[in-house]
Write a protein that holds these residues in place. Sequence first.
Motif, PDB file in Angstrom:
ATOM      1  N   LYS A   6       0.844  -1.201   0.000  1.00 44.09           N
ATOM      2  CA  LYS A   6       0.000   0.000   0.000  1.00 44.09           C
ATOM      3  C   LYS A   6       0.878   1.248   0.000  1.00 44.09           C
ATOM      4  O   LYS A   6       1.998   1.229   0.495  1.00 44.09           O
ATOM      5  CB  LYS A   6      -0.891  -0.002   1.242  1.00 44.09           C
ATOM      6  N   GLN A   7       0.362   2.309  -0.522  1.00 43.10           N
ATOM      7  CA  GLN A   7       1.107   3.561  -0.534  1.00 43.10           C
ATOM      8  C   GLN A   7       1.158   4.152   0.873  1.00 43.10           C
ATOM      9  O   GLN A   7       0.183   4.077   1.609  1.00 43.10           O
ATOM     10  CB  GLN A   7       0.401   4.571  -1.450  1.00 43.10           C
ATOM     11  N   PRO A   8       2.280   4.772   1.261  1.00 43.14           N
ATOM     12  CA  PRO A   8       2.290   5.444   2.558  1.00 43.14           C
ATOM     13  C   PRO A   8       1.277   6.592   2.560  1.00 43.14           C
ATOM     14  O   PRO A   8       0.946   7.132   1.501  1.00 43.14           O
ATOM     15  CB  PRO A   8       3.711   5.976   2.687  1.00 43.14           C
ATOM     16  N   GLU A   9       0.812   6.967   3.764  1.00 39.32           N
ATOM     17  CA  GLU A   9      -0.252   7.958   3.861  1.00 39.32           C
ATOM     18  C   GLU A   9       0.234   9.378   3.619  1.00 39.32           C
ATOM     19  O   GLU A   9      -0.526  10.269   3.371  1.00 39.32           O
ATOM     20  CB  GLU A   9      -0.868   7.900   5.257  1.00 39.32           C
ATOM     21  N   ARG A  10       1.501   9.636   3.798  1.00 34.90           N
ATOM     22  CA  ARG A  10       2.019  10.987   3.621  1.00 34.90           C
ATOM     23  C   ARG A  10       3.416  10.919   3.021  1.00 34.90           C
ATOM     24  O   ARG A  10       3.973   9.850   2.849  1.00 34.90           O
ATOM     25  CB  ARG A  10       2.032  11.727   4.953  1.00 34.90           C
ATOM     26  N   GLU A  11       3.948  12.085   2.709  1.00 39.50           N
ATOM     27  CA  GLU A  11       5.298  12.162   2.153  1.00 39.50           C
ATOM     28  C   GLU A  11       6.257  11.395   3.051  1.00 39.50           C
ATOM     29  O   GLU A  11       6.196  11.529   4.271  1.00 39.50           O
ATOM     30  CB  GLU A  11       5.741  13.627   2.159  1.00 39.50           C
ATOM     31  N   PRO A  12       7.166  10.628   2.465  1.00 41.43           N
ATOM     32  CA  PRO A  12       8.118   9.930   3.338  1.00 41.43           C
ATOM     33  C   PRO A  12       9.005  10.934   4.080  1.00 41.43           C
ATOM     34  O   PRO A  12       9.257  12.029   3.581  1.00 41.43           O
ATOM     35  CB  PRO A  12       8.935   9.081   2.371  1.00 41.43           C
ATOM     36  N   CYS A  13       9.447  10.551   5.256  1.00 40.90           N
ATOM     37  CA  CYS A  13      10.278  11.438   6.067  1.00 40.90           C
ATOM     38  C   CYS A  13      11.646  11.591   5.394  1.00 40.90           C
ATOM     39  O   CYS A  13      12.252  10.599   4.983  1.00 40.90           O
ATOM     40  CB  CYS A  13      10.429  10.821   7.447  1.00 40.90           C
ATOM     41  N   PRO A  14      12.159  12.830   5.274  1.00 40.81           N
ATOM     42  CA  PRO A  14      13.451  13.027   4.600  1.00 40.81           C
ATOM     43  C   PRO A  14      14.634  12.376   5.335  1.00 40.81           C
ATOM     44  O   PRO A  14      15.688  12.152   4.753  1.00 40.81           O
ATOM     45  CB  PRO A  14      13.607  14.553   4.571  1.00 40.81           C
ATOM     46  N   HIS A  15      14.457  12.075   6.619  1.00 46.88           N
ATOM     47  CA  HIS A  15      15.567  11.502   7.397  1.00 46.88           C
ATOM     48  C   HIS A  15      15.517   9.970   7.456  1.00 46.88           C
ATOM     49  O   HIS A  15      16.367   9.355   8.089  1.00 46.88           O
ATOM     50  CB  HIS A  15      15.540  12.036   8.831  1.00 46.88           C
ATOM     51  N   ALA A  16      14.473   9.414   6.827  1.00 48.17           N
ATOM     52  CA  ALA A  16      14.171   7.985   7.006  1.00 48.17           C
ATOM     53  C   ALA A  16      15.403   7.079   6.922  1.00 48.17           C
ATOM     54  O   ALA A  16      15.647   6.281   7.819  1.00 48.17           O
ATOM     55  CB  ALA A  16      13.132   7.555   5.998  1.00 48.17           C
ATOM     56  N   LYS A  17      16.174   7.236   5.854  1.00 48.03           N
ATOM     57  CA  LYS A  17      17.268   6.287   5.619  1.00 48.03           C
ATOM     58  C   LYS A  17      18.323   6.340   6.704  1.00 48.03           C
ATOM     59  O   LYS A  17      18.781   5.315   7.190  1.00 48.03           O
ATOM     60  CB  LYS A  17      17.909   6.580   4.269  1.00 48.03           C
ATOM     61  N   LYS A  18      18.706   7.563   7.084  1.00 43.15           N
ATOM     62  CA  LYS A  18      19.804   7.690   8.042  1.00 43.15           C
ATOM     63  C   LYS A  18      19.352   7.484   9.482  1.00 43.15           C
ATOM     64  O   LYS A  18      20.094   6.959  10.299  1.00 43.15           O
ATOM     65  CB  LYS A  18      20.455   9.061   7.898  1.00 43.15           C
ATOM     66  N   CYS A  19      18.141   7.952   9.810  1.00 40.39           N
ATOM     67  CA  CYS A  19      17.698   7.907  11.209  1.00 40.39           C
ATOM     68  C   CYS A  19      17.377   6.477  11.639  1.00 40.39           C
ATOM     69  O   CYS A  19      17.884   5.989  12.637  1.00 40.39           O
ATOM     70  CB  CYS A  19      16.486   8.818  11.392  1.00 40.39           C
TER      71      CYS A  19
END
Length: 390
Positions: A6-19
């Motif tokens: 399913k598609q995420p509900e909102r824009e992905p978080c810009p820090h996702a990969k590193k955090c």
Amino acid sequence: MKEQVKQPEREPCPHAKKCGGCQLQNMSYERQLEWKQAKVINQIGRYCKVEKIIGMDNPYNYRNKVQAAFGRDGKGKIISGVYQSSSHRIVSVDKCMIEDKTADKIIVTIRKMLPEFKLTAYDERTCQGFLRHVLVKRGFATNEVMVVLVTSTPIFKNQKPFLKKLLELHPEITTVVLNVNDKFTSLVLGKQEKVLFGKGYIEDICCGCRFRISAKSFYQINPVQTEKLYSTAVDYAHLSGSETVLDAYCGIGTIGMVASRKAGKVAGVELNADAVKDAIYNAKLNDIKNCWFTCADAGQFMERMAAEGESADVVFMDPPRAGSDNKFLGSLIHMGPKRVVYISCNPETLARDLGVLTKGGYKALRAQPVDMFPHTNHIECVVELIRQKQ
Ligand code: SAH
């Protein structure tokens, strides 16, 4: 079968990969709940029925406690944020979708203010520099805000003008605490503490009780879901007004105090001395006269109780992620309370401990997962157990 993505509900978080903090953020919230439900069933489904997980209506900005590490980037600029997963590199984060917005803003303000007041950020490699972490706690029901400045030294240059400006920019701050951590450690808080402004703690209201929370005491980080978690726990205890209750791993006494209205008496046990002080204060604050608190290792406390032939009718147990230990579980089985309510933040150690309790004559009746940590892979669960044989 191919899993439907399913598609995420909102824009992905810009820090996702590193955090790496929100491991499930690529799933819709609905899918996250299904994932957690399946995980609980997988871990403890063999012991009892697992009720449908209780999710949040608005699973964002739910964290009432926000912690930011301070340091410098390659160019020497001060940054604040979270440690990159499994490393000690700081990922600069100003806004986070699960953290309290007020807390995030205060942290950014502090970072921007540092150069003006000739204050530096700590550097872990050289052990030089002043500010190591900032911790913000907000009482969602009272709006009280505590800022804890974790520094490497008690010498605070420009302390007065710094505080004056911070309070001007954020009049919502009700207390500021200085915590000195001069050790080479990954723990955030040090031992030494000094109140710089206000009363040195905040209060919050949960399930109709008012609680004092100090810098070092544990308090559940998602107040909306905590109400649901505690109500379920008290419901599973089936109290009639006369029972002797034990609240093990009690923190600042929350579960025991919420249950005390329906019980005869409540004894709480907790290892953290600051939390126990808060618990004793909290009982007075709420005019609760049937609760007592002891600062001790829960396992040792139980052993002593069992050796002295004391018992309880109902035991609430809410251990940390590592779960309980054999000392505690062995004494619990020996004491044989009628009912045990296990509140767990880690289904794996819960499954292990349920194995011990089941062998010891207890039967798990039902489990209620509560989503305390949306977008992360953490899972909270309450289990009702009854004693089957003596
Ligand atoms: N029931 C409380 C706290 C749960 S968190 C609440 O809902 O807020 C788990 C608590 O267990 C923490 O406060 C921690 O300090 C405490 N703890 C950890 N190890 C312990 C031990 N061996 N004995 C007693 N308490 C312990």
